[in-house]
Write a protein that holds these residues in place. Structure first.
Motif, PDB file in Angstrom:
ATOM      1  N   ILE A   1       0.651  -1.172   0.113  1.00 55.32           N
ATOM      2  CA  ILE A   1       0.390   0.257   0.156  1.00 55.32           C
ATOM      3  C   ILE A   1       0.810   1.397   0.488  1.00 55.32           C
ATOM      4  CG2 ILE A   1      -2.091   1.331   1.324  1.00 55.32           C
ATOM      5  CD1 ILE A   1      -2.541  -1.224   2.282  1.00 55.32           C
ATOM      6  N   LEU A   2       1.585   1.132   0.725  1.00 55.32           N
ATOM      7  CA  LEU A   2       2.524   2.370   1.047  1.00 55.32           C
ATOM      8  C   LEU A   2       3.591   2.851  -0.796  1.00 55.32           C
ATOM      9  CD1 LEU A   2       4.633   1.774   4.641  1.00 55.32           C
ATOM     10  CD2 LEU A   2       3.100   3.764   3.426  1.00 55.32           C
ATOM     11  N   GLN A   3       4.146   1.646  -0.722  1.00 55.81           N
ATOM     12  CA  GLN A   3       4.776   1.985  -2.695  1.00 55.81           C
ATOM     13  C   GLN A   3       3.707   2.304  -2.558  1.00 55.81           C
ATOM     14  OE1 GLN A   3       6.825  -1.586  -2.663  1.00 55.81           O
ATOM     15  NE2 GLN A   3       8.424  -0.872  -2.234  1.00 55.81           N
ATOM     16  N   LYS A   4       2.625   0.944  -3.372  1.00 54.34           N
ATOM     17  CA  LYS A   4       1.532   1.998  -4.516  1.00 54.34           C
ATOM     18  C   LYS A   4       1.244   3.707  -4.311  1.00 54.34           C
ATOM     19  CE  LYS A   4      -3.152   0.577  -6.396  1.00 54.34           C
ATOM     20  NZ  LYS A   4      -4.092  -0.160  -6.490  1.00 54.34           N
ATOM     21  N   THR A   5       0.603   3.552  -3.530  1.00 55.82           N
ATOM     22  CA  THR A   5       0.249   5.333  -2.383  1.00 55.82           C
ATOM     23  C   THR A   5       1.376   6.040  -3.269  1.00 55.82           C
ATOM     24  OG1 THR A   5      -0.982   4.685  -0.937  1.00 55.82           O
ATOM     25  CG2 THR A   5      -0.135   6.146  -0.967  1.00 55.82           C
ATOM     26  N   SER A   6       3.094   5.835  -3.037  1.00 57.68           N
ATOM     27  CA  SER A   6       3.394   7.460  -3.256  1.00 57.68           C
ATOM     28  C   SER A   6       4.668   6.834  -4.904  1.00 57.68           C
ATOM     29  CB  SER A   6       4.889   6.678  -2.247  1.00 57.68           C
ATOM     30  OG  SER A   6       5.279   5.544  -1.841  1.00 57.68           O
ATOM     31  N   GLY A   7       4.289   5.402  -4.878  1.00 54.19           N
ATOM     32  CA  GLY A   7       5.169   5.382  -6.633  1.00 54.19           C
ATOM     33  C   GLY A   7       6.990   4.665  -5.948  1.00 54.19           C
ATOM     34  N   VAL A   8       6.726   4.711  -5.234  1.00 53.88           N
ATOM     35  CA  VAL A   8       8.467   4.493  -4.546  1.00 53.88           C
ATOM     36  C   VAL A   8       8.316   3.209  -3.647  1.00 53.88           C
ATOM     37  CG1 VAL A   8      10.223   5.487  -2.731  1.00 53.88           C
ATOM     38  CG2 VAL A   8       8.189   7.378  -3.823  1.00 53.88           C
ATOM     39  N   LYS A   9       9.646   2.993  -4.599  1.00 51.85           N
ATOM     40  CA  LYS A   9       9.694   1.134  -3.962  1.00 51.85           C
ATOM     41  C   LYS A   9      10.745   1.601  -3.025  1.00 51.85           C
ATOM     42  CE  LYS A   9       7.917  -0.341  -7.209  1.00 51.85           C
ATOM     43  NZ  LYS A   9       6.437  -1.111  -7.132  1.00 51.85           N
ATOM     44  N   PHE A  10      10.760   0.403  -2.131  1.00 54.64           N
ATOM     45  CA  PHE A  10      11.762   0.622  -0.689  1.00 54.64           C
ATOM     46  C   PHE A  10      11.801  -0.576  -0.213  1.00 54.64           C
ATOM     47  CE2 PHE A  10       8.019   1.331   0.969  1.00 54.64           C
ATOM     48  CZ  PHE A  10       7.674   0.510   2.793  1.00 54.64           C
ATOM     49  N   SER A  11      12.955  -1.127   0.400  1.00 51.86           N
ATOM     50  CA  SER A  11      13.607  -2.481   1.143  1.00 51.86           C
ATOM     51  C   SER A  11      13.348  -2.382   2.565  1.00 51.86           C
ATOM     52  CB  SER A  11      14.275  -3.117   0.413  1.00 51.86           C
ATOM     53  OG  SER A  11      15.973  -3.179   0.125  1.00 51.86           O
ATOM     54  N   VAL A  12      13.113  -3.628   2.955  1.00 51.84           N
ATOM     55  CA  VAL A  12      13.115  -3.532   5.231  1.00 51.84           C
ATOM     56  C   VAL A  12      14.152  -4.711   5.423  1.00 51.84           C
ATOM     57  CG1 VAL A  12      12.182  -3.745   7.172  1.00 51.84           C
ATOM     58  CG2 VAL A  12      11.118  -2.401   4.665  1.00 51.84           C
ATOM     59  N   ASP A  13      15.787  -4.739   5.762  1.00 56.67           N
ATOM     60  CA  ASP A  13      15.818  -6.368   5.947  1.00 56.67           C
ATOM     61  C   ASP A  13      15.347  -6.057   7.527  1.00 56.67           C
ATOM     62  OD1 ASP A  13      17.505  -4.401   7.520  1.00 56.67           O
ATOM     63  OD2 ASP A  13      19.831  -4.324   6.298  1.00 56.67           O
ATOM     64  N   SER A  14      15.875  -7.430   7.851  1.00 49.16           N
ATOM     65  CA  SER A  14      16.199  -7.723   9.493  1.00 49.16           C
ATOM     66  C   SER A  14      16.113  -6.950  10.302  1.00 49.16           C
ATOM     67  CB  SER A  14      15.610  -9.443   9.670  1.00 49.16           C
ATOM     68  OG  SER A  14      17.372  -9.514  10.106  1.00 49.16           O
ATOM     69  N   GLU A  15      17.540  -6.146  10.134  1.00 47.08           N
ATOM     70  CA  GLU A  15      17.617  -5.307  11.209  1.00 47.08           C
ATOM     71  C   GLU A  15      17.580  -3.992  11.261  1.00 47.08           C
ATOM     72  OE1 GLU A  15      20.763  -6.328  13.479  1.00 47.08           O
ATOM     73  OE2 GLU A  15      20.432  -8.157  12.020  1.00 47.08           O
ATOM     74  N   GLY A  16      16.228  -3.928  10.098  1.00 49.93           N
ATOM     75  CA  GLY A  16      15.987  -2.704  10.158  1.00 49.93           C
ATOM     76  C   GLY A  16      16.411  -1.430   9.190  1.00 49.93           C
ATOM     77  N   GLU A  17      17.090  -1.847   8.871  1.00 48.08           N
ATOM     78  CA  GLU A  17      17.438  -1.037   7.719  1.00 48.08           C
ATOM     79  C   GLU A  17      16.726  -0.637   6.831  1.00 48.08           C
ATOM     80  OE1 GLU A  17      20.799   0.924   6.147  1.00 48.08           O
ATOM     81  OE2 GLU A  17      20.726   0.164   7.650  1.00 48.08           O
ATOM     82  N   VAL A  18      15.895   0.143   6.408  1.00 45.24           N
ATOM     83  CA  VAL A  18      14.807   1.212   4.650  1.00 45.24           C
ATOM     84  C   VAL A  18      15.926   0.909   3.908  1.00 45.24           C
ATOM     85  CG1 VAL A  18      12.865   1.526   4.684  1.00 45.24           C
ATOM     86  CG2 VAL A  18      13.152   0.579   7.104  1.00 45.24           C
ATOM     87  N   LEU A  19      15.577   0.517   3.035  1.00 41.23           N
ATOM     88  CA  LEU A  19      16.581   1.318   2.518  1.00 41.23           C
ATOM     89  C   LEU A  19      15.352   1.702   0.791  1.00 41.23           C
ATOM     90  CD1 LEU A  19      19.479  -1.107   1.314  1.00 41.23           C
ATOM     91  CD2 LEU A  19      19.707   0.899   2.266  1.00 41.23           C
ATOM     92  N   ILE A  20      15.215   2.964   0.092  1.00 38.01           N
ATOM     93  CA  ILE A  20      14.393   3.471  -0.177  1.00 38.01           C
ATOM     94  C   ILE A  20      15.318   4.166  -1.627  1.00 38.01           C
ATOM     95  CG2 ILE A  20      12.964   5.400  -0.252  1.00 38.01           C
ATOM     96  CD1 ILE A  20      12.782   5.855   2.824  1.00 38.01           C
ATOM     97  N   TYR A  21      14.672   3.572  -2.615  1.00 39.10           N
ATOM     98  CA  TYR A  21      15.512   3.788  -4.020  1.00 39.10           C
ATOM     99  C   TYR A  21      14.606   4.572  -4.805  1.00 39.10           C
ATOM    100  CZ  TYR A  21      16.003  -1.241  -2.573  1.00 39.10           C
ATOM    101  OH  TYR A  21      17.053  -2.039  -1.931  1.00 39.10           O
ATOM    102  N   ASP A  22      15.906   5.488  -5.327  1.00 35.74           N
ATOM    103  CA  ASP A  22      15.224   6.396  -5.733  1.00 35.74           C
ATOM    104  C   ASP A  22      15.577   6.249  -7.205  1.00 35.74           C
ATOM    105  OD1 ASP A  22      15.532   8.756  -3.786  1.00 35.74           O
ATOM    106  OD2 ASP A  22      17.572   8.618  -4.674  1.00 35.74           O
ATOM    107  N   ASN A  23      13.619   5.732  -8.075  1.00 35.27           N
ATOM    108  CA  ASN A  23      13.010   6.116  -9.475  1.00 35.27           C
ATOM    109  C   ASN A  23      13.629   7.027 -10.281  1.00 35.27           C
ATOM    110  OD1 ASN A  23      10.898   6.515  -8.941  1.00 35.27           O
ATOM    111  ND2 ASN A  23      10.356   4.083  -8.553  1.00 35.27           N
ATOM    112  N   GLU A  24      13.699   7.199 -11.860  1.00 33.42           N
ATOM    113  CA  GLU A  24      13.054   8.812 -12.098  1.00 33.42           C
ATOM    114  C   GLU A  24      11.892   8.567 -11.915  1.00 33.42           C
ATOM    115  OE1 GLU A  24      15.509   8.686 -15.887  1.00 33.42           O
ATOM    116  OE2 GLU A  24      17.295   7.301 -14.904  1.00 33.42           O
ATOM    117  N   GLU A  25      10.813   8.040 -12.241  1.00 31.14           N
ATOM    118  CA  GLU A  25       9.251   8.069 -11.977  1.00 31.14           C
ATOM    119  C   GLU A  25       9.130   8.355 -11.066  1.00 31.14           C
ATOM    120  OE1 GLU A  25       8.720   4.047 -12.811  1.00 31.14           O
ATOM    121  OE2 GLU A  25      10.540   4.417 -14.570  1.00 31.14           O
TER     122      GLU A  25
END
Length: 180
Positions: free
Chosen positions: A24-48
């Motif tokens: 839902i967060l990714q669809k609402t924002s149009g921004v992709k991100f990943s979450v690892d088991s340590e709590g690190e969230v990587l937010i990917y900058d895409n051109e769109e």
């Protein structure tokens, strides 16, 4: 790419049941991100993705990491909602026993104090760990934050409630769209 660290016990809140909240967060924002088991969230900058959407997604993830429910945190996708966070250690120093007292004063018996501030200002408040988080509009948020700061600085609850009651008319006028 941006990186945010959230507490491990909040990873499940960001991902949700079977990944539903994350989708839902990714669809609402149009921004992709990943979450690892340590709590690190990587937010990917895409051109769109809109750069503003990336910033708002960062705030939503921070808000969830600071204890807000995802549905409340997603209010930050609205143009007129902002996140603010107070670090309680600025008020307690190194006294951990003082932290429990302050958190108790802010929450109040059965959550009453927090509920009163939320209902009178329309600002969502969460107390999590060593922080207090706020989500609200730029007019009401400073009022709620000041009420909390009054409590943090030792004011009686009655004084804080009087302050909030005095601000009610200003809040109502602002809600009607009039400038003060």
């Amino acid at each position: 790419m941006q990186s945010i660290r959230i507490p491990q016990d909040r990873i499940g809140a960001i991902i949700g049941i079977k990944g539903q909240t994350k989708r839902i967060l990714q669809k609402t924002s149009g921004v992709k991100f990943s979450v690892d088991s340590e709590g690190e969230v990587l937010i990917y900058d895409n051109e769109e993705a809109n750069p503003l959407s990336v910033l708002k997604t960062v705030d939503v993830i921070k808000a969830i990491g600071r204890g807000f429910a995802p549905d409340r945190a997603m209010k930050l996708f609205n143009d007129d909602e902002y996140l603010d966070i107070i670090n309680l250690k600025e008020f307690t120093g190194k006294k951990s026993d003082r932290l429990l007292t302050i958190r108790g004063r802010i929450i109040g018996k059965d959550g009453k104090t927090r509920q009163i501030i939320e209902s009178l200002t329309g600002v969502y408040i969460t107390v999590y760990g060593n922080t207090i988080g706020f989500i609200g509009n730029p007019f009401n948020l400073p009022i709620a934050k000041h009420a909390i700061e009054l409590i943090l600085n030792g004011s009686e609850h009655a004084t804080v409630y009087r302050y909030l009651e005095n601000q009610r008319s200003r809040i109502k006028i602002n809600e009607m769209g009039f400038d003060l």
